[in-house]
Design a protein around this motif. Structure first.
Motif, PDB file in Angstrom:
ATOM      1  N   VAL A  22       3.956  12.015  10.025  1.00 32.69           N
ATOM      2  CA  VAL A  22       3.154  13.212   9.749  1.00 32.69           C
ATOM      3  C   VAL A  22       3.630  13.980   8.535  1.00 32.69           C
ATOM      4  CG1 VAL A  22       2.430  13.482  12.141  1.00 32.69           C
ATOM      5  CG2 VAL A  22       4.457  14.676  11.359  1.00 32.69           C
ATOM      6  N   GLY A  23       4.886  13.782   8.123  1.00 29.55           N
ATOM      7  CA  GLY A  23       5.422  14.456   6.946  1.00 29.55           C
ATOM      8  C   GLY A  23       5.569  15.951   7.137  1.00 29.55           C
ATOM      9  N   GLY A  24       5.985  16.622   6.086  1.00 27.51           N
ATOM     10  CA  GLY A  24       6.118  18.064   6.105  1.00 27.51           C
ATOM     11  C   GLY A  24       7.251  18.575   6.961  1.00 27.51           C
ATOM     12  N   ALA A  25       7.191  19.860   7.243  1.00 27.15           N
ATOM     13  CA  ALA A  25       8.210  20.543   8.042  1.00 27.15           C
ATOM     14  C   ALA A  25       7.561  21.744   8.711  1.00 27.15           C
ATOM     15  CB  ALA A  25       9.351  21.007   7.144  1.00 27.15           C
ATOM     16  N   ILE A  26       8.254  22.284   9.692  1.00 31.93           N
ATOM     17  CA  ILE A  26       7.751  23.479  10.372  1.00 31.93           C
ATOM     18  C   ILE A  26       8.587  24.671   9.915  1.00 31.93           C
ATOM     19  CG2 ILE A  26       7.461  24.638  12.588  1.00 31.93           C
ATOM     20  CD1 ILE A  26       6.688  21.998  13.762  1.00 31.93           C
ATOM     21  N   LYS A 121       1.385   1.413   0.974  1.00 35.28           N
ATOM     22  CA  LYS A 121       0.644   2.341   0.110  1.00 35.28           C
ATOM     23  C   LYS A 121       0.377   3.658   0.825  1.00 35.28           C
ATOM     24  CE  LYS A 121      -2.730  -0.466  -1.212  1.00 35.28           C
ATOM     25  NZ  LYS A 121      -3.908  -0.999  -1.927  1.00 35.28           N
ATOM     26  N   ARG A 122      -0.018   3.583   2.112  1.00 33.24           N
ATOM     27  CA  ARG A 122      -0.277   4.811   2.878  1.00 33.24           C
ATOM     28  C   ARG A 122       0.990   5.654   3.000  1.00 33.24           C
ATOM     29  NH1 ARG A 122      -3.394   1.438   6.109  1.00 33.24           N
ATOM     30  NH2 ARG A 122      -1.714   1.275   7.635  1.00 33.24           N
ATOM     31  N   GLU A 123       2.124   5.004   3.254  1.00 34.27           N
ATOM     32  CA  GLU A 123       3.366   5.763   3.399  1.00 34.27           C
ATOM     33  C   GLU A 123       3.775   6.399   2.078  1.00 34.27           C
ATOM     34  OE1 GLU A 123       7.768   5.548   5.428  1.00 34.27           O
ATOM     35  OE2 GLU A 123       6.604   3.698   5.292  1.00 34.27           O
ATOM     36  N   VAL A 124       3.641   5.661   0.992  1.00 36.20           N
ATOM     37  CA  VAL A 124       3.988   6.208  -0.327  1.00 36.20           C
ATOM     38  C   VAL A 124       3.082   7.383  -0.669  1.00 36.20           C
ATOM     39  CG1 VAL A 124       3.988   5.715  -2.811  1.00 36.20           C
ATOM     40  CG2 VAL A 124       5.058   4.118  -1.222  1.00 36.20           C
ATOM     41  N   ALA A 128       4.315  11.120  -1.352  1.00 35.48           N
ATOM     42  CA  ALA A 128       3.989  11.763  -2.626  1.00 35.48           C
ATOM     43  C   ALA A 128       3.282  13.089  -2.404  1.00 35.48           C
ATOM     44  CB  ALA A 128       3.127  10.825  -3.474  1.00 35.48           C
ATOM     45  N   CYS A 129       2.374  13.143  -1.429  1.00 34.11           N
ATOM     46  CA  CYS A 129       1.685  14.400  -1.105  1.00 34.11           C
ATOM     47  C   CYS A 129       2.683  15.433  -0.589  1.00 34.11           C
ATOM     48  CB  CYS A 129       0.609  14.177  -0.053  1.00 34.11           C
ATOM     49  SG  CYS A 129      -0.859  13.393  -0.696  1.00 34.11           S
ATOM     50  N   SER A 156      -4.484  10.799  -5.835  1.00 35.38           N
ATOM     51  CA  SER A 156      -4.344   9.372  -6.047  1.00 35.38           C
ATOM     52  C   SER A 156      -3.033   9.114  -6.778  1.00 35.38           C
ATOM     53  CB  SER A 156      -5.519   8.862  -6.883  1.00 35.38           C
ATOM     54  OG  SER A 156      -5.382   7.491  -7.118  1.00 35.38           O
ATOM     55  N   ILE A 157      -2.466   7.931  -6.574  1.00 38.53           N
ATOM     56  CA  ILE A 157      -1.232   7.598  -7.272  1.00 38.53           C
ATOM     57  C   ILE A 157      -1.395   6.273  -7.999  1.00 38.53           C
ATOM     58  CG2 ILE A 157       0.304   8.894  -5.768  1.00 38.53           C
ATOM     59  CD1 ILE A 157       0.891   6.345  -4.279  1.00 38.53           C
ATOM     60  N   ASN A 158      -0.584   6.068  -8.993  1.00 45.60           N
ATOM     61  CA  ASN A 158      -0.612   4.866  -9.801  1.00 45.60           C
ATOM     62  C   ASN A 158       0.109   3.756  -9.048  1.00 45.60           C
ATOM     63  OD1 ASN A 158      -0.246   2.867 -11.682  1.00 45.60           O
ATOM     64  ND2 ASN A 158       0.247   4.289 -13.346  1.00 45.60           N
TER      65      ASN A 158
END
Length: 164
Positions: A22-26, A121-124, A128-129, A156-158
């Motif tokens: 899920v990424g991020g932090a609280i 790709k999804r994880e990268v 990146a987000c 989008s990423i390269n």
């Protein structure tokens, strides 16, 4: 990802347990302890439970101090939100988490070199987000970002630079 309001300790536990997914932090606006101490913009780093009962939470303060407190010692937590790392207001936690995530991203690209799969790709893209375009560019990944919104959210990423 928009900032998402967190409603319970279970939400904190879910985000911390699944941080790579899920990424991020609280981050909370503030936490007040029963002793009267109050901390602005704490970022949660851990939550411990025994037999389904939450025992303690760990968080990093605005001063970079890391605290672990018993759940019973917390009198109030205000405005808890799940945010991207690049959106955190706590500069110490933001720096720590950005460094950690950049190192993970770099290692992930090394390990997957030559193997551009959909899960990779999804994880990268998620990482990146979470880091944000501005911080990617500041850390030498300027060719990594193809398109970013004005608030530096990655669109989008390269793909070539992922494996460079």
């Amino acid at each position: 990802m928009k900032k998402v309001t967190v409603h319970a300790l279970k939400d904190i536990h879910t985000v911390l347990t699944n941080k790579r997914k899920v990424g991020g932090a609280i981050e909370a606006k503030s936490i007040r302890l029963r002793s009267g101490e109050e901390f602005q913009n704490p970022v949660f780093t851990s939550i411990e439970q025994t037999r389904g009962v939450y025992q303690s939470v760990g968080f990093m303060t605005n001063d970079g101090e890391r605290l672990i407190v018993n759940i019973d010692e917390i009198s109030m937590m205000k405005n808890l939100e799940h945010k991207l790392i690049c959106q955190l207001e706590n500069s110490h936690a933001k720096t720590y988490l950005l460094t950690d995530t950049l190192q993970y991203l770099e290692r992930l690209c090394e390990v997957n070199e030559g193997c551009l799969t959909s899960p990779f790709k999804r994880e990268v893209e998620g990482l990146a987000c979470d880091i944000g375009a501005k911080h990617l560019e500041e850390n030498g990944y300027s060719d990594f970002v193809i398109y970013a919104e004005p608030d530096h959210n990655i669109i989008s990423i390269n793909q070539k630079s992922m494996l460079a």
